[in-house]
Design a protein around this motif. Structure first.
Motif, short mmCIF file in Angstrom:
data_model
loop_
_atom_site.label_atom_id
_atom_site.label_comp_id
_atom_site.label_asym_id
_atom_site.label_seq_id
_atom_site.Cartn_x
_atom_site.Cartn_y
_atom_site.Cartn_z
N LYS A 20 0.78 -1.10 -0.07
CA LYS A 20 -0.22 0.06 0.02
C LYS A 20 0.92 1.08 0.08
N LEU A 21 1.90 1.29 0.77
CA LEU A 21 2.97 2.32 0.91
C LEU A 21 3.44 2.66 -0.37
N THR A 22 4.10 1.47 -1.05
CA THR A 22 4.63 1.61 -2.45
C THR A 22 3.76 2.10 -3.29
N ASP A 23 2.43 1.69 -3.50
CA ASP A 23 1.41 2.21 -4.57
C ASP A 23 1.20 3.70 -4.25
N GLN A 24 1.28 4.16 -2.94
CA GLN A 24 0.99 5.72 -2.63
C GLN A 24 2.23 6.48 -3.00
N HIS A 25 3.33 6.00 -2.94
CA HIS A 25 4.48 6.69 -3.30
C HIS A 25 4.60 6.92 -4.80
N GLN A 27 2.20 6.78 -6.75
CA GLN A 27 1.02 7.84 -7.40
C GLN A 27 1.46 9.08 -7.02
N GLN A 28 2.23 9.31 -5.95
CA GLN A 28 2.60 10.79 -5.67
C GLN A 28 3.48 11.25 -6.70
N THR A 31 2.10 12.12 -9.87
CA THR A 31 1.20 13.29 -9.67
C THR A 31 2.03 14.35 -9.86
N ARG A 58 0.96 -3.59 -10.22
CA ARG A 58 1.85 -2.28 -9.79
C ARG A 58 2.50 -1.87 -11.14
N ARG A 61 -0.06 -0.42 -13.65
CA ARG A 61 -0.67 0.76 -13.11
C ARG A 61 0.30 2.01 -13.09
N TYR A 62 1.42 1.83 -12.76
CA TYR A 62 2.46 2.98 -12.32
C TYR A 62 3.83 2.89 -13.26
#
Length: 69
Positions: A20-25, A27-28, A31, A58, A61-62
């Motif tokens: 979850k933390l990796t996905d958040q980072h 995405q940031q 952005t 992942r 997505r990223y």
């Protein structure tokens, strides 16, 4: 992301939140790169590695590339 629980414990980060933390980072980062005023040099290719279903999701997505190891 890593697999060594001890590395996360040493930093005080819950191991079970690593995905979850990796996905958040990621995405940031994406952005920030979308806003030329914030990051004027443009995007940098992100390679995502791993063999799990989550790693493959992942990468799609990223990432711009996937590495199996």
């Amino acid at each position: 992301m890593g697999w060594a629980r001890q590395e996360y414990e040493a930093l005080g980060i819950p191991f079970h939140l690593r995905g979850k933390l990796t996905d958040q980072h990621l995405q940031q980062i994406r952005t920030a790169w979308e806003d030329d005023a914030d990051h004027s040099s443009g995007g940098i290719p992100i390679w995502v590695g791993g063999m799990s279903d989550a790693a493959l999701r992942r990468a799609v997505r990223y990432g711009e590339a996937w590495h199996p190891a």
